[in-house]
Design a protein around this motif. Sequence first.
Motif, PDB file in Angstrom:
ATOM      1  N   LEU A 171      -8.239   4.130   1.220  1.00 17.77           N
ATOM      2  CA  LEU A 171      -8.336   2.813   1.834  1.00 17.77           C
ATOM      3  C   LEU A 171      -6.959   2.159   2.026  1.00 17.77           C
ATOM      4  CD1 LEU A 171     -10.397   0.890   2.955  1.00 17.77           C
ATOM      5  CD2 LEU A 171     -10.692  -0.070   0.690  1.00 17.77           C
ATOM      6  N   GLY A 172      -6.078   2.382   1.070  1.00 22.23           N
ATOM      7  CA  GLY A 172      -4.737   1.810   1.176  1.00 22.23           C
ATOM      8  C   GLY A 172      -4.009   2.329   2.400  1.00 22.23           C
ATOM      9  N   GLU A 185       0.831  -1.209   0.000  1.00 23.04           N
ATOM     10  CA  GLU A 185       0.000   0.000   0.000  1.00 23.04           C
ATOM     11  C   GLU A 185       0.869   1.265   0.000  1.00 23.04           C
ATOM     12  OE1 GLU A 185      -2.982  -0.261  -0.684  1.00 23.04           O
ATOM     13  OE2 GLU A 185      -3.642  -2.218   0.036  1.00 23.04           O
ATOM     14  N   LYS A 231     -16.378   5.048  -1.324  1.00 19.15           N
ATOM     15  CA  LYS A 231     -15.258   5.498  -2.145  1.00 19.15           C
ATOM     16  C   LYS A 231     -14.026   4.708  -1.744  1.00 19.15           C
ATOM     17  CE  LYS A 231     -16.901  10.174  -2.985  1.00 19.15           C
ATOM     18  NZ  LYS A 231     -18.190  10.004  -2.257  1.00 19.15           N
ATOM     19  N   ILE A 232     -13.189   4.465  -2.721  1.00 23.05           N
ATOM     20  CA  ILE A 232     -12.044   3.619  -2.462  1.00 23.05           C
ATOM     21  C   ILE A 232     -10.833   4.422  -2.007  1.00 23.05           C
ATOM     22  CG2 ILE A 232     -11.041   3.547  -4.779  1.00 23.05           C
ATOM     23  CD1 ILE A 232     -11.868   0.435  -2.789  1.00 23.05           C
ATOM     24  N   GLU A 278      -3.805   0.006   9.914  1.00 23.11           N
ATOM     25  CA  GLU A 278      -4.363  -1.159  10.598  1.00 23.11           C
ATOM     26  C   GLU A 278      -3.347  -2.287  10.765  1.00 23.11           C
ATOM     27  OE1 GLU A 278      -7.540  -1.884  11.891  1.00 23.11           O
ATOM     28  OE2 GLU A 278      -7.786   0.286  11.750  1.00 23.11           O
ATOM     29  N   PHE A 318      -5.393   3.611   5.043  1.00 25.58           N
ATOM     30  CA  PHE A 318      -6.096   3.075   6.202  1.00 25.58           C
ATOM     31  C   PHE A 318      -5.584   1.665   6.531  1.00 25.58           C
ATOM     32  CE2 PHE A 318      -9.688   0.499   7.758  1.00 25.58           C
ATOM     33  CZ  PHE A 318      -9.956   1.152   8.940  1.00 25.58           C
ATOM     34  N   LEU A 319      -5.409   0.847   5.491  1.00 26.30           N
ATOM     35  CA  LEU A 319      -4.915  -0.523   5.708  1.00 26.30           C
ATOM     36  C   LEU A 319      -3.496  -0.521   6.284  1.00 26.30           C
ATOM     37  CD1 LEU A 319      -6.290  -2.455   2.592  1.00 26.30           C
ATOM     38  CD2 LEU A 319      -7.076  -2.628   4.961  1.00 26.30           C
ATOM     39  N   LEU A 348     -16.386   4.061   6.741  1.00 26.32           N
ATOM     40  CA  LEU A 348     -16.558   2.609   6.716  1.00 26.32           C
ATOM     41  C   LEU A 348     -18.021   2.190   6.749  1.00 26.32           C
ATOM     42  CD1 LEU A 348     -13.681   1.472   9.105  1.00 26.32           C
ATOM     43  CD2 LEU A 348     -13.627   1.678   6.639  1.00 26.32           C
TER      44      LEU A 348
END
Lengths: 114, 135
Positions: free
Chosen positions: B106-107, B43, B102-103, B113, B109-110, B94
Amino acid sequence: MEAIMETTTRKQGNAVVVTVKGKLDAVSSPEFEKGLAELIAEGEKVFIIDFGELDYISSAGLRSILATAKKLKAKEGQLLLSTLKDVVKKVFEVSGFSSIIPIHESVESALAQI
Amino acid sequence: MSNIRLPARIEDLERFMQFVSTCATGQGFTKERMKEIELALEEALVNIFNYAYPDEHTGEVEVRCKTDDDTGFIIEILDTGIPFDIQSLSEPDLDASILERKIGGLGIFLIREMVDEVHYRRDGDTNILTLLFNK
């Protein structure tokens, strides 16, 4: 070099079951999404994506799933996922995708929902 | 510490991944945790490939990995593209429905996490992103 992602497709009733093996990353996901888009263009509307042999997914893979789900929603089709394991399951959970895309424990239970 | 320096392009993603995978092997991580390390790295790299060098395609990325007995396994990712602090991005929504979702973001965010700690700093013309994985 070993392929990073392989798919096999079979028709079961009116559903297309797509088994994905390997990795859905930034390299392989566009190809995966293109394959699904071709099936949708041929008129397929119900898809079960079997992730039982998928070892890894990144946001690029999630993007391909979301794009496909949106296309199918517009055609009143259905996208169901089955058999998520380990890190793939975790990625779906933390990203919130588990709550927007139906996920089943097995292909059989997904088929029963159609 | 070991390092690799390659062009910032998707064609070299696998070589970066292999490099870090080799570094992380033998550090006692489970197979599952190795995938999470791989995910955070992908990511971060893809974000740089896509956004760091908007006007040219000649930029490079350097990835360094090292192990610190006190803190854990550390990956440093360096580029000389436009300044970008991943910690400045807001969290994705989320709870949005499938059509609203929307994408973007997200990367990043990952990454947050999957890592135990993430740090960003700009040093001169270089972005330095540090990902830490506890052992």
